[in-house]
Design a protein around this motif. Sequence first.
Motif, mmCIF file in Angstrom:
data_model
loop_
_atom_site.group_PDB
_atom_site.id
_atom_site.type_symbol
_atom_site.label_atom_id
_atom_site.label_comp_id
_atom_site.label_asym_id
_atom_site.label_seq_id
_atom_site.Cartn_x
_atom_site.Cartn_y
_atom_site.Cartn_z
ATOM 1 N N SER A 100 0.815 -1.224 -0.140
ATOM 2 C CA SER A 100 0.135 0.108 -0.196
ATOM 3 C C SER A 100 0.685 0.998 -0.019
ATOM 4 O O SER A 100 0.399 2.093 -0.592
ATOM 5 N N ARG B 184 -3.319 3.534 -0.891
ATOM 6 C CA ARG B 184 -4.412 3.132 0.014
ATOM 7 C C ARG B 184 -5.630 2.519 -0.697
ATOM 8 O O ARG B 184 -6.151 1.433 -0.214
ATOM 9 N N PRO C 230 -2.594 -0.073 6.238
ATOM 10 C CA PRO C 230 -3.121 0.783 5.268
ATOM 11 C C PRO C 230 -4.162 1.752 5.402
ATOM 12 O O PRO C 230 -4.214 2.882 5.156
#
Length: 390
Positions: free
Chosen positions: A71, A76, A121
């Motif tokens: 990520s 994200r 994340p």
Amino acid sequence: MLPPGPVQRASRSWPAPALSLFAVGWGANQFAALLPVYRVEDGATAAQVTLLFGAYAVGLIQTLLLVAPVSDRLGRRRVMRPVLVLSFVATVVLLLGGHSLLLLLLGRLLAGVASGAAFAPGTAWVKELSTGPAGTGARRAAIALSAGFGTGPLVTGLMAQWLPHPLVLPYVPHLVLTVLVAVFAWNAPEPVRAHHDPLDAERGRVVHALRSPAFVRRTLLTAPWVFGCATLAFATVPQVAPVPGPNVAVGGALVALTLWTGVLVQPLGRRRSPRTTVLLGVGAGVVGFLVATLASLTGWGALTVLAAVGLGAAYGWILVAGLATVEEVAQPADLATVTAVFYSLTYLGFAAPYLGTLLLTWLPGTPAMLLLAALLAATAPLVLSSARRR
């Protein structure tokens, strides 16, 4: 009037990833309140219950450290979209699992994978879309995750206690919630990705952050107490002084009380440094174990409830202080990776109920609770030394 720019839009969009954390946290912990139901309906043994918890831990730990660096590089939103889908699928498998140990194991494994892929994340996403004083994003992420952890078992416990089909209907709210959150968060802003150096340079920065005095002295020994305090509050302390009432609903309510206390105390650390906040958490946990000692001496279930409040406060303060410390020591490009390491340390605390049960086989409840208070208090000198070595 000028339209809002990218920074303004991002700063207003942090609720979307926060709700994603809430939904995944709900799905991760909803199973906890249903364990008495599985024992009654399916005759699940202690070994099978341990196996179901172990499947979740295997899925979570394997994924936590693998997905966070991904990520950091890919973004994200690209990670959290499939995570929400996976959390939904995990609950469907649990709902269909019913009396099948194999399906329940698969559902718990998938729930662990979703949690491991979401926590670092998702936390980094909330932080990156938040503006305000240092630690604002960390508090928002911790509150969202804790609220999901606490609300899931409360709802499932109440539904399982008083509604028909206790192995099916309690899972439905999470399915509805996840769909609504996915619609809301699907196109949430993606933070601008930092420039990525070669992998060796990134590893060097991560190692440097993890070896910093702030991280080592504030989090290394205190992080396992995040979930250690929480799980001991609703899994071990009631063994020494049970709370009277319908066991499924009371169990879910005790989980919710512990974790929602953690939610409510986190804003109290807003004007305090991470070091002060973690010390507040250690102090609250020590008080919680001392109250549990009184509960053991008297057998009063009301004291077990009060102990859960103290241990819930410890959970909340130590968690938010750890995330604020990560925000302080990590470079922006490494935020999810360092967060994943911190969460890995916190999840060591999920072994606490098993260790607590072993402890109660060796010691009566009163000295066992005093020993836990002493072990937690022993972390305070290391935290205090972080200011002198900064």
